[in-house]
Design an enzyme around this catalytic site. Structure first.
Site, PDB file in Angstrom:
ATOM      1  N   SER A   1      50.765 -38.054  73.687  1.00 29.42           N
ATOM      2  CA  SER A   1      50.343 -39.442  73.569  1.00 29.42           C
ATOM      3  C   SER A   1      51.534 -40.388  73.589  1.00 29.42           C
ATOM      4  O   SER A   1      51.398 -41.567  73.883  1.00 29.42           O
ATOM      5  CB  SER A   1      49.534 -39.634  72.291  1.00 29.42           C
ATOM      6  OG  SER A   1      50.290 -39.200  71.195  1.00 29.42           O
TER       7      SER A   1
ATOM      8  N   SER B   1      52.908 -39.754  66.894  1.00 27.05           N
ATOM      9  CA  SER B   1      54.142 -38.956  66.869  1.00 27.05           C
ATOM     10  C   SER B   1      55.001 -39.446  65.733  1.00 27.05           C
ATOM     11  O   SER B   1      54.990 -40.629  65.394  1.00 27.05           O
ATOM     12  CB  SER B   1      54.930 -39.133  68.158  1.00 27.05           C
ATOM     13  OG  SER B   1      54.099 -38.954  69.262  1.00 27.05           O
TER      14      SER B   1
ATOM     15  N   THR C   1      51.299 -36.323  70.147  1.00 26.21           N
ATOM     16  CA  THR C   1      52.639 -35.773  70.235  1.00 26.21           C
ATOM     17  C   THR C   1      53.515 -36.518  71.210  1.00 26.21           C
ATOM     18  O   THR C   1      53.034 -37.250  72.062  1.00 26.21           O
ATOM     19  CB  THR C   1      52.447 -34.342  70.792  1.00 26.21           C
ATOM     20  OG1 THR C   1      51.880 -33.582  69.770  1.00 26.21           O
ATOM     21  CG2 THR C   1      53.698 -33.709  71.274  1.00 26.21           C
TER      22      THR C   1
ATOM     23  N   GLY D   1      48.297 -31.811  72.929  1.00 31.54           N
ATOM     24  CA  GLY D   1      46.860 -31.689  73.106  1.00 31.54           C
ATOM     25  C   GLY D   1      46.246 -31.092  71.853  1.00 31.54           C
ATOM     26  O   GLY D   1      46.692 -31.360  70.747  1.00 31.54           O
TER      27      GLY D   1
ATOM     28  N   ASP E   1      54.604 -44.728  69.196  1.00 31.98           N
ATOM     29  CA  ASP E   1      53.293 -44.081  69.201  1.00 31.98           C
ATOM     30  C   ASP E   1      52.927 -43.676  67.786  1.00 31.98           C
ATOM     31  O   ASP E   1      53.726 -43.075  67.081  1.00 31.98           O
ATOM     32  CB  ASP E   1      53.329 -42.857  70.127  1.00 31.98           C
ATOM     33  CG  ASP E   1      52.042 -42.072  70.061  1.00 31.98           C
ATOM     34  OD1 ASP E   1      52.125 -40.831  69.952  1.00 31.98           O
ATOM     35  OD2 ASP E   1      50.974 -42.690  70.108  1.00 31.98           O
TER      36      ASP E   1
ATOM     37  N   ASP F   1      58.520 -33.906  68.881  1.00 29.55           N
ATOM     38  CA  ASP F   1      58.474 -34.454  67.524  1.00 29.55           C
ATOM     39  C   ASP F   1      57.820 -33.389  66.646  1.00 29.55           C
ATOM     40  O   ASP F   1      57.549 -32.283  67.105  1.00 29.55           O
ATOM     41  CB  ASP F   1      57.676 -35.763  67.513  1.00 29.55           C
ATOM     42  CG  ASP F   1      56.200 -35.514  67.671  1.00 29.55           C
ATOM     43  OD1 ASP F   1      55.424 -35.949  66.800  1.00 29.55           O
ATOM     44  OD2 ASP F   1      55.825 -34.861  68.665  1.00 29.55           O
TER      45      ASP F   1
ATOM     46  N   LYS G   1      56.383 -27.489  67.588  1.00 30.54           N
ATOM     47  CA  LYS G   1      55.663 -27.640  68.841  1.00 30.54           C
ATOM     48  C   LYS G   1      56.353 -26.950  69.997  1.00 30.54           C
ATOM     49  O   LYS G   1      55.833 -26.944  71.106  1.00 30.54           O
ATOM     50  CB  LYS G   1      55.496 -29.114  69.174  1.00 30.54           C
ATOM     51  CG  LYS G   1      54.744 -29.828  68.081  1.00 30.54           C
ATOM     52  CD  LYS G   1      54.427 -31.237  68.416  1.00 30.54           C
ATOM     53  CE  LYS G   1      53.840 -31.913  67.183  1.00 30.54           C
ATOM     54  NZ  LYS G   1      53.539 -33.307  67.377  1.00 30.54           N
TER      55      LYS G   1
ATOM     56  N   ARG H   1      55.110 -34.050  64.217  1.00 30.25           N
ATOM     57  CA  ARG H   1      53.954 -34.519  63.441  1.00 30.25           C
ATOM     58  C   ARG H   1      52.672 -33.962  64.039  1.00 30.25           C
ATOM     59  O   ARG H   1      52.438 -34.063  65.247  1.00 30.25           O
ATOM     60  CB  ARG H   1      53.906 -36.041  63.462  1.00 30.25           C
ATOM     61  CG  ARG H   1      52.636 -36.629  62.833  1.00 30.25           C
ATOM     62  CD  ARG H   1      52.646 -38.138  62.848  1.00 30.25           C
ATOM     63  NE  ARG H   1      53.645 -38.668  61.930  1.00 30.25           N
ATOM     64  CZ  ARG H   1      53.861 -39.964  61.728  1.00 30.25           C
ATOM     65  NH1 ARG H   1      53.167 -40.847  62.390  1.00 30.25           N
ATOM     66  NH2 ARG H   1      54.787 -40.385  60.895  1.00 30.25           N
TER      67      ARG H   1
END
Lengths: 232, 280
Positions: free
Chosen positions: B172, B212, B44, B90, B209, B60, B76, B62
């Site tokens: 991440s 994400s 994320t 996480g 990343d 985000d 999220k 995803r």
């Protein structure tokens, strides 16, 4: 004087993610730090750096590691951020309760004993190196160190954290008994700066506090205002 | 110390009930080792910023399960209280459940005491719970909210560590997002500046990343109320199905058909009268 070096905490293998995810998402947050406390006649000076790391990533570059436990008692935290925050919260509660029961300000020795009890009892599960310092009416300014493992001892000057290894020589050679408050502030700021220069896990700003009968005065020395030493 | 009005009572001391079991499972017996299951991560980018009138949170959308995108429009930013929202990174299940438990406890507190919950309360409850579970709950959370003491932004780590900061990114994708925030953050920004900063930070996370992606959600919390903007920015790469995938009846030819009668014998028959409003 045992100090906490930065090594991985006892992470359960259930948390081992695969290589797709970077190292700092798997590591515990550590304060890998430099903390220091000095007694002077009438109070104590405490100081700390401001870096909190998760592996190689700096999770917080402006951390406040000087945590108030009571009106004139502070603790400097090093080791695992989660463990030290939890211990400090628990001791703050216990000390506050004790102080209300007694109807007077608690002694620094009491606070240090509470830290020591908790750190020793749970020594296998915790990674916490704590310096307790403050002023009380009975004995004036006092510094007690409770390193990893749960020992407690009173010292006129104490350093802790991963960066302390680099400044033992400086502290031993420059400490004099009978320093004034300003001399102690300068001594602490310089020692912390030297440690931050050499230790990768310490850095950011220098946070200082003076605890005396009058109360607590806090200051911050920003990166560009730190004392300068010759760079060879 | 346990709050008397909160549903989940705090256990005294540390709870290590399962640690021996875990060690035994990992080290294995004569039959062989049992590998621990890999938890699903949301991979994320989440970020938060304190601005002049409140807090802006961004995320985000995803959710990944190893290399496959499990959910393209995952939410999220979780509701905690009318004035407090929480972004979670996480393990997806852990963040979801932890925030639900927190939200229930704070609602009960609100009803019992007649007060709006404060952000610092939410942080303390989370810290207690996550520390007690010793990092087993993989929840990296960003809590933001506005209460009677002002606007606050906190992060709570899976081991129970807490930081209070004016701007933050987690997940991440937090490295690229943090780069944007460190470059352009100023204290006391106004709303449009803050929204564009958070949106750009999440966008940087999405671009740099793999874990994400997809859309950007924003949540603006002020004293007056909450503006949950979902989505704030849609991904320009939304894939539209090219053809229909439904099959007409008769597409599969029937080759043979066999009918077998099943003999059933009636053994026992009972009739039970139900109490209904009409019958009494």
């Amino acid at each position: 004087m045992a100090t906490a070096l930065q090594f991985p905490a006892n992470v359960s293998t259930l948390n081992n993610y695969n290589d797709l995810y970077p190292d700092w998402t798997q590591r515990e947050v550590s304060t890998g730090t430099t903390i220091m406390a000095v007694e002077f006649d009438g109070g104590v000076v405490i100081g700390a750096d401001s870096r909190t790391t998760t592996g190689a990533y700096i999770a917080n570059r402006v951390t406040d590691k000087l945590t108030p436990i009571h009106d004139r008692i502070f603790c400097c935290r090093s080791g695992s951020a989660a463990d030290t925050q939890a211990i400090a919260d628990a001791v703050t509660y216990q000390l506050g309760f004790h102080s209300i029961e007694l109807d007077e300000a608690p002694l620094i020795q009491t606070a240090a004993s509470l830290f020591r009890d908790m750190c020793y009892r749970y020594r296998e599960e915790l990674m916490a190196g704590i310096i307790v310092a403050g002023w009380d009416k009975r004995r004036g300014g006092q510094v007690y160190t409770v390193p990893v493992g749960g020992m407690m001892t009173r010292q006129p000057v104490s350093v802790g954290g991963s960066g302390s290894s680099y400044i033992y020589g400086y502290v031993d050679s420059n400490y004099k008994t009978g320093m004034t408050k300003e001399e102690c502030l300068k001594f602490t700021a310089e020692a912390l700066t030297l440690a931050m220069e050499r230790d990768g896990s310490s850095g950011g700003v220098v946070r200082l506090a003076v605890i005396s009968e009058q109360g607590v005065e806090r200051q911050v020395i920003l990166g560009n205002q730190l004392p300068k030493f010759s760079t060879v | 110390m346990a709050l008397s009005c909160v549903l989940e009572p705090a256990l005294s001391g540390f709870n290590f009930e399962n640690s021996t079991r875990n060690i035994v499972l990992e080290n294995g017996s004569e039959e062989g080792k049992i590998k621990a299951p890999k938890p699903m991560k949301t991979g994320t980018t989440i970020a938060g910023v304190v601005y002049k009138d409140g807090v802006v949170l961004g995320a985000d959308t995803r959710a990944t399960s190893d290399e496959v995108v499990a959910d393209k429009m995952c939410a999220k930013i979780h509701y905690i209280a009318p004035n407090i929202y929480c972004c979670g990174a996480g393990t997806a299940a852990d963040t979801e459940k932890t925030t639900e438990i927190l939200s229930s406890n704070l609602t009960i507190f609100s009803m019992n005491s007649g007060r709006n919950p404060r952000v610092v309360m939410a942080v303390n409850i989370l810290q207690d719970m996550l520390f007690r579970y010793r990092g087993m709950i993989g929840a990296h959370l960003i809590l933001g909210g506005v209460d009677c003491t002002g606007s606050h932004l906190y992060t709570v780590g899976p081991y129970g560590s807490m930081d209070k900061v004016p701007y933050l990114a987690m997940g991440s994708g937090n490295l690229p997002a943090m780069g944007i925030l460190e470059d352009r953050f100023k204290a006391n920004m106004d709303l449009e500046e803050a929204k564009s900063l958070v949106s750009d930070a999440i966008h940087a996370g999405i671009m740099s990343d793999l874990g994400s992606g997809n859309n950007i959600d924003l949540c603006v919390i002020t004293k007056e109320g909450v503006d949950y903007i979902r989505p704030h920015k849609e991904s320009p790469f939304n894939y539209k199905r090219q053809a229909k995938y439904k099959y007409k009846p008769g597409t599969t030819p029937v080759l043979t058909k066999t009918v077998t009668q099943v003999e059933l014998e009636l053994l026992d028959e009972t009739v039970q009268m139900m109490e209904t409003a009409g019958s009494s």
